[in-house]
Scaffold this active site. Sequence first.
Site, PDB file in Angstrom:
ATOM      1  CE1 TYR A 173      -3.326  -2.838   1.035  1.00  0.00           C
ATOM      2  CE2 TYR A 173      -4.575  -0.803   1.123  1.00  0.00           C
ATOM      3  CZ  TYR A 173      -4.534  -2.176   1.050  1.00  0.00           C
ATOM      4  OH  TYR A 173      -5.709  -2.884   1.001  1.00  0.00           O
ATOM      5  CE  LYS A 201       2.274 -18.139  -1.766  1.00  0.00           C
ATOM      6  NZ  LYS A 201       1.372 -19.302  -1.778  1.00  0.00           N
ATOM      7  CG  ASP A 230      -1.589 -20.636  -0.336  1.00  0.00           C
ATOM      8  OD1 ASP A 230      -1.054 -20.585   0.796  1.00  0.00           O
ATOM      9  OD2 ASP A 230      -1.059 -21.210  -1.303  1.00  0.00           O
ATOM     10  CG  ASP A 247      -7.817  -5.008   1.931  1.00  0.00           C
ATOM     11  OD1 ASP A 247      -8.754  -4.503   2.581  1.00  0.00           O
ATOM     12  OD2 ASP A 247      -7.791  -5.057   0.684  1.00  0.00           O
ATOM     13  CG  ASP A 270     -13.414  -7.228   2.660  1.00  0.00           C
ATOM     14  OD1 ASP A 270     -13.228  -6.498   3.661  1.00  0.00           O
ATOM     15  OD2 ASP A 270     -13.917  -6.816   1.592  1.00  0.00           O
TER      16      ASP A 270
END
Length: 368
Positions: free
Chosen positions: A141, A189, A221, A245, A249
Site C-alpha cells: 500500500y 507467504k 492461501d 485486507d 473481508d
Amino acid sequence: MNKQIVLLSGDGVGKEIMESAKIVLNMIANEYGHRFNFQEHAIGGEALDLYGTPLPRETLDACRNADAVLLGAVGGPTWDEYPSHLRPEKGLLEIRKELGLFANLRPVKSFRPLLHASPLKEERVKNSDIMIIRELTGGLYFGEPSERRNNGEAVVDTLAYTRNEMEKIVDKAFESARLRRKHLTSVDKANVLESSRMWREVVNEKARDYPDVQVEHLLVDAAAMKLITNPSGFDVMVTENLFGDILSDEASVLTGSIGMLPSASIRSDGFGMYEPVHGSAPDIAGKGIANPLGMILSAAMMLRYSFGMEEEACEMEEAVNQVLEQGYHTSDLQVKGGKTVGTKEMTEVVLDMLTTRSVSDSICSMYA
Ligand code: IPM
Ligand code: MG
C-alpha cells in the site's frame, strides 16, 4: 472524563451511521458523567468536492489534536474515474499513515441470533471468535512513489517493510493473544516472498518473549481456506497489510453481515481511529436503512482502547447483543423472523436497551 473526538462521517451512509454513534455516545456520557466534545471534519469524496483534496490539512490537524477519531466510510461512484492521488480512498490511506496508525484490529465474532445468516453451516461458525490484526501503514500500500511506475508496458508496485515495523505489529498481536485464548496464527507467504521470510523470523524471535502464547505459521492461501473450513480454530491472526485486507473481508462474512463489524486502527500510545469494516454503501445511502451497529461497536472499541472505559464499552456491546437477541435487525441481515428496522429505529432500540439493562460480561470480553 472529558474527551475531544473528531467525527469524519465521509461519504455514502457515513453521515447516517455517525449520527447513531453520536447519540449512543452522548447517552453513555450522561450515564457515566463523561463529556465527549465532537468536532466534524471532511474526508474522502466530500472533502474532494469541498476542498479539492481527500484529506484537507485542517482535518488532519484536528485529528492530531483530538483524543480519538471516529470514521464513517469513504468512496462512491461519483469519484471512480478520479486519478489515484485524488480518490476518496487516498484520504483514508494518508490519514492512517500520517497519524501512525500501524495496528488494525478487526474482531470477527458471531452473534447468536445471526448464526443462521452465515453462508457457512451454523455449527461451523458457532464458536468463531477471531481477532484479525493487520499491519496498516506499510507493505504494498505504501511503496515509495518513485518506485511505483507504470510506463504503459510494465508496472511496478513495491512491497517494503522494515524489521522495526514488523516487530511493532507482531508485539501488538502477542499482547492481544495474551489477553485472549493465547493462540497466535501468523500469516505470510514465506515459500515465495522475502518479506514473508523476515516476517516469520521476527515472529519466531518475539515468541521467546511470550512463552505462554502458542504460535502457528500459516501460508496465506492455506489461511484463506482454513477460515472457511475451520474458523473456530483461530484466536488471534496477525499479518501484513494486503493479506490482512483480503482475509478480513473474507472473515467478515462468516458472521452473517459485514454491517455488524467494527475496527480499530491504533498506535502504541492508545490514540486511534475507529470505523466500521463496511464501506460507504452508495446504493442505500440516504434511505435511512443502513445498519448502524458496526459504527456503534466501533465507538465502543474507541471507549475501550483509547479511553480505557471498559465498562462503558461493555455496556454498549451488550446493548447491541440484546437488541439482536430481541429480534431487531436492519435489512442487510438476512435473518428469519424478527423485526426489520431502519437506522433511526435501530439506534432508538439500542438507547432503550442501554437505559433498561444492567452490565453483564457475557459478550464484552469479545474484543480484548
Ligand atoms: C479497508 C479498505 C481500504 C483498504 C480501502 C478502502 C483503501 O478496503 O479498510 O479494508 O484497502 O485498506
Ligand atoms: Mg478492505
